[in-house]
Design a protein around this motif. Structure first.
Motif, PDB file in Angstrom:
ATOM      1  N   ILE A 132      35.169  38.970  44.097  1.00 30.21           N
ATOM      2  CA  ILE A 132      34.758  39.781  45.330  1.00 30.21           C
ATOM      3  C   ILE A 132      35.372  39.329  46.618  1.00 30.21           C
ATOM      4  CG2 ILE A 132      32.635  40.531  44.423  1.00 30.21           C
ATOM      5  CD1 ILE A 132      31.064  38.490  45.870  1.00 30.21           C
ATOM      6  N   LYS A 133      36.437  38.467  46.450  1.00 31.52           N
ATOM      7  CA  LYS A 133      36.988  37.978  47.509  1.00 31.52           C
ATOM      8  C   LYS A 133      38.673  38.279  47.478  1.00 31.52           C
ATOM      9  CE  LYS A 133      33.642  36.418  49.993  1.00 31.52           C
ATOM     10  NZ  LYS A 133      33.547  37.174  51.593  1.00 31.52           N
ATOM     11  N   ALA A 134      39.315  38.066  48.645  1.00 36.17           N
ATOM     12  CA  ALA A 134      40.673  38.132  48.649  1.00 36.17           C
ATOM     13  C   ALA A 134      41.573  37.395  47.619  1.00 36.17           C
ATOM     14  CB  ALA A 134      41.079  38.342  50.042  1.00 36.17           C
ATOM     15  N   PHE A 135      42.819  37.795  47.502  1.00 35.92           N
ATOM     16  CA  PHE A 135      43.635  36.984  46.510  1.00 35.92           C
ATOM     17  C   PHE A 135      44.201  35.586  47.100  1.00 35.92           C
ATOM     18  CE2 PHE A 135      48.059  36.824  48.603  1.00 35.92           C
ATOM     19  CZ  PHE A 135      47.680  37.536  49.620  1.00 35.92           C
ATOM     20  N   TYR A 136      44.109  35.408  48.340  1.00 36.54           N
ATOM     21  CA  TYR A 136      44.646  33.983  48.905  1.00 36.54           C
ATOM     22  C   TYR A 136      43.581  33.003  48.882  1.00 36.54           C
ATOM     23  CZ  TYR A 136      42.102  36.086  52.962  1.00 36.54           C
ATOM     24  OH  TYR A 136      41.106  36.813  53.568  1.00 36.54           O
ATOM     25  N   MET A 137      42.601  32.995  48.467  1.00 36.15           N
ATOM     26  CA  MET A 137      41.421  32.103  48.459  1.00 36.15           C
ATOM     27  C   MET A 137      41.755  30.977  47.452  1.00 36.15           C
ATOM     28  SD  MET A 137      38.065  34.023  49.943  1.00 36.15           S
ATOM     29  CE  MET A 137      38.190  34.970  51.404  1.00 36.15           C
ATOM     30  N   ARG A 138      41.627  29.758  47.697  1.00 38.91           N
ATOM     31  CA  ARG A 138      41.751  28.774  46.567  1.00 38.91           C
ATOM     32  C   ARG A 138      40.650  28.762  45.701  1.00 38.91           C
ATOM     33  NH1 ARG A 138      41.809  23.298  45.043  1.00 38.91           N
ATOM     34  NH2 ARG A 138      43.819  22.207  45.172  1.00 38.91           N
ATOM     35  N   MET A 139      41.264  28.786  44.363  1.00 37.20           N
ATOM     36  CA  MET A 139      40.379  28.660  43.290  1.00 37.20           C
ATOM     37  C   MET A 139      39.413  27.569  43.048  1.00 37.20           C
ATOM     38  SD  MET A 139      39.377  30.536  40.734  1.00 37.20           S
ATOM     39  CE  MET A 139      40.402  31.870  40.655  1.00 37.20           C
ATOM     40  N   VAL A 159      31.521  35.676  60.526  1.00 34.08           N
ATOM     41  CA  VAL A 159      32.949  35.196  60.305  1.00 34.08           C
ATOM     42  C   VAL A 159      33.137  35.205  58.769  1.00 34.08           C
ATOM     43  CG1 VAL A 159      33.692  32.683  60.120  1.00 34.08           C
ATOM     44  CG2 VAL A 159      32.709  33.524  62.174  1.00 34.08           C
ATOM     45  N   GLY A 160      34.262  35.517  58.547  1.00 34.69           N
ATOM     46  CA  GLY A 160      34.866  35.154  57.053  1.00 34.69           C
ATOM     47  C   GLY A 160      35.980  34.516  56.829  1.00 34.69           C
ATOM     48  N   GLY A 161      35.937  33.273  56.034  1.00 40.69           N
ATOM     49  CA  GLY A 161      37.016  32.537  56.042  1.00 40.69           C
ATOM     50  C   GLY A 161      37.194  31.894  54.775  1.00 40.69           C
ATOM     51  N   SER A 162      38.046  30.928  54.481  1.00 38.94           N
ATOM     52  CA  SER A 162      38.455  30.185  53.264  1.00 38.94           C
ATOM     53  C   SER A 162      39.383  29.219  53.614  1.00 38.94           C
ATOM     54  CB  SER A 162      39.101  31.259  52.361  1.00 38.94           C
ATOM     55  OG  SER A 162      40.241  31.627  52.618  1.00 38.94           O
ATOM     56  N   GLN A 163      39.476  28.151  52.357  1.00 39.03           N
ATOM     57  CA  GLN A 163      40.517  27.557  52.151  1.00 39.03           C
ATOM     58  C   GLN A 163      41.530  28.236  51.473  1.00 39.03           C
ATOM     59  OE1 GLN A 163      39.844  23.241  50.821  1.00 39.03           O
ATOM     60  NE2 GLN A 163      41.669  22.933  49.929  1.00 39.03           N
ATOM     61  N   ARG A 164      42.662  28.310  51.627  1.00 38.81           N
ATOM     62  CA  ARG A 164      43.841  29.175  51.040  1.00 38.81           C
ATOM     63  C   ARG A 164      44.544  28.498  49.995  1.00 38.81           C
ATOM     64  NH1 ARG A 164      41.499  32.320  54.854  1.00 38.81           N
ATOM     65  NH2 ARG A 164      42.216  31.959  56.789  1.00 38.81           N
ATOM     66  N   GLU A 165      44.887  29.228  48.864  1.00 34.27           N
ATOM     67  CA  GLU A 165      45.424  28.616  47.635  1.00 34.27           C
ATOM     68  C   GLU A 165      47.097  28.252  47.989  1.00 34.27           C
ATOM     69  OE1 GLU A 165      45.725  27.078  44.823  1.00 34.27           O
ATOM     70  OE2 GLU A 165      44.364  28.459  44.028  1.00 34.27           O
ATOM     71  N   GLU A 166      47.059  26.739  47.989  1.00 31.17           N
ATOM     72  CA  GLU A 166      48.191  26.122  48.486  1.00 31.17           C
ATOM     73  C   GLU A 166      49.022  25.841  47.249  1.00 31.17           C
ATOM     74  OE1 GLU A 166      45.580  24.498  47.826  1.00 31.17           O
ATOM     75  OE2 GLU A 166      46.162  22.414  47.430  1.00 31.17           O
ATOM     76  N   ARG A 167      48.540  26.019  45.901  1.00 30.82           N
ATOM     77  CA  ARG A 167      49.266  25.658  44.958  1.00 30.82           C
ATOM     78  C   ARG A 167      50.132  26.934  44.242  1.00 30.82           C
ATOM     79  NH1 ARG A 167      43.628  23.790  42.062  1.00 30.82           N
ATOM     80  NH2 ARG A 167      43.282  25.854  42.976  1.00 30.82           N
ATOM     81  N   LEU A 168      51.541  26.827  44.248  1.00 29.93           N
ATOM     82  CA  LEU A 168      52.372  27.984  43.930  1.00 29.93           C
ATOM     83  C   LEU A 168      51.992  28.597  42.479  1.00 29.93           C
ATOM     84  CD1 LEU A 168      54.771  29.797  44.418  1.00 29.93           C
ATOM     85  CD2 LEU A 168      56.341  28.191  43.188  1.00 29.93           C
TER      86      LEU A 168
END
Ligand code: 4AD
Ligand code: MG
Length: 463
Positions: free
Chosen positions: A360-367, A388-397
């Protein structure tokens, strides 16, 4: 001529000072030998009382013109006010009328108008007490936002309004095109041939500046964007606009904890700032709009926000005897009724919900390691729901590529976003605050269309 703003005179004006003011007449009271006119220039809720003596030249004709809505300039001397409600008043020596307002046809009269009616006169409604207070508070919120980030060394970056990517993947995009809609060029497969369009490819109004903010955070560490965003959501609710402003900080070398800490400190800062800089306006909201506004502000500033995981939130919702329109089960995208139950009734303060299901969340959020949830965080506020909506981003290629493939997103178009993971990637996080929802939360205004000067919503783009 010493031209002054009314707010300054009300605060610091002294008897015997000669001053000039300019503004619009709010009310007029005529007595036998003189008339009182209240003038407002938008600088404060209270106007300045002007006293006109009948020995002024052309007194009778002049007073006739000073109707509600007329624009005037008054020069005179400040005197202590014998009347109730004000410390000083202005004894007029000369009055100049710039523009009259016919009392027969001027839509804003002394009585209280409904907000629905005021929306139909968007070109005049800012002259009312409530909308005036809203837009002063809105201005203070914006100032507080910049101060907060600037004091912490964040760089204000300007992300584009026109973009080729759908950051949130929700498909709520407004297309930007110069194609002739009567003769749209088609490809061999009868799809629209965007290669002939202005940008040579489909382009949209941005739904979020996040992806570009991530680029800038990878150079400046801490950045924020603050600007208009657009969503073609066909939802006619009191919390959605088609054009709204969003504040989006993005921090390199930051995880979800750091993100939540910043968001909480940020909201506390903005509330404190507005209470300090707009005390009269906030008092007005508390008296006239929602008598919990000041208590809410106090609660935000002085209490820690609750923090729970999505999974815990679902079990809380399952345990209550409350019936919801949307039945609760793990995997459900929380609806406004659930969000409000949690913030308003269960915790009675803002609650930060983390680790939502990936689907249910966007593609860029860290798994997360469980492979099911992502490092998301939403802040839910009493009466508002998600603010507010936020996240830690997926930084692993590799993890990011896998996710993009799973969602069937066009990887080629996100080459630059993937590059950020190839070259000097770092853990990073950020959030988006809906600016109008913040102003609603602060003022107690129930409809989001009444906290933005020119609301854009389905079938509504006048003024
Ligand atoms: O939760 P959203 O969709 O998050 C993002 O866009 C992320 N890219 C933000 C980020 O991490 N940088 O939107 C963020 C906030 C919501 O929590 C809500 O307050 C507000 O934007 N919002 C709206 N406000 C008014 N009208 C709408 N249609 C809104 N949609 C979202
Ligand atoms: Mg959201």
């Amino acid at each position: 001529m010493s031209l002054r703003r009314i707010v300054d005179l009300l605060r610091t004006g002294q008897p015997d000072e000669s001053v000039t003011i300019q503004g619009w007449v709010r009310t007029k009271r005529e007595l036998k030998e003189f008339a009182f006119v209240e003038v407002n220039d938008g600088s404060s809720m209270a106007g300045l009382q002007v006293v006109l003596n009948q020995d002024l030249p052309d007194y009778a004709e002049m007073v006739k013109m000073l109707n509600t809505g007329a624009s005037i300039e008054v020069t005179g001397v400040l005197v202590p006010s014998p009347g109730k409600g004000q410390r000083i008043e202005l004894q007029a020596n000369t009055v100049k009328v710039y523009g009259e307002a016919d009392p027969e046809t001027y839509p804003l009269q002394k009585k209280r108008h409904s907000f629905e009616f005021l929306r139909t006169i968007g070109h005049l409604r800012s002259r009312t007490n409530t909308l005036g207070a809203v837009f002063r508070v809105r201005n203070a919120c914006a100032t507080a936002i910049h101060n907060f980030f600037q004091e912490r060394g964040f760089l204000w970056v300007h992300t584009p309004v026109i973009t080729a990517s759908d950051c949130e993947g929700a498909g709520e995009l407004f297309t930007v095109t110069t194609l002739d809609l009567k003769k749209v060029p088609l490809t061999g497969e009868k799809a629209i041939d965007f290669s002939q369009d202005f940008f040579g490819k489909p382009a949209y109004l941005t739904v979020s500046g996040q992806l570009e903010a991530e680029i800038m955070a990878m150079a400046f560490t801490n950045v924020y964007t603050f600007g208009p965003t657009f969503r073609a959501e066909n939802s006619n609710t009191s919390r959605h606009l088609a054009e709204f402003w969003m504040v989006e900080p993005e921090m390199a070398f930051c995880d979800l904890e750091g993100n939540m800490d910043l968001a909480e400190a940020f909201l506390k800062y903005v509330f404190s700032y507005v209470l300090k800089h707009c005390p009269e306006d906030m008092e007005f909201f508390n008296q006239r709009i929602d008598n919990s506004v000041l208590a809410t502000a106090d609660n935000i500033i002085n209490n820690e926000f609750a923090r729970i995981s999505y999974t815990e939130a679902i079990s809380l919702l399952e345990k209550t005897d409350r019936t919801f329109e949307f039945p609760v089960s793990w995997g459900l995208d929380l609806q406004s009724e659930h969000e409000r139950y949690l913030a308003e009734e269960h915790f009675k303060k803002p609650v930060i919900v983390t680790d939502y299901p990936a689907q249910i969340k966007a593609f860029y959020m860290r798994m997360n390691d469980d492979g099911k949830t992502v490092r998301a965080m939403d802040i839910l506020a009493p009466k508002i729901g998600e603010i507010v909506g936020g996240s830690q981003r997926e930084e692993r290629l590799d993890a990011l590529e896998r996710r993009i493939d799973e969602l069937g997103m066009p990887k080629e178009e996100l080459w630059w976003y993937l590059d950020l993971r190839r070259f000097g990637t770092v853990p990073h996080a950020g959030f988006g605050l809906g600016f109008e929802r913040l102003v609603q939360f602060m003022t107690g205004m129930t409809n989001i269309r009444d906290v933005i000067p020119f609301p854009r919503a389905p079938l509504s783009a006048d003024f």
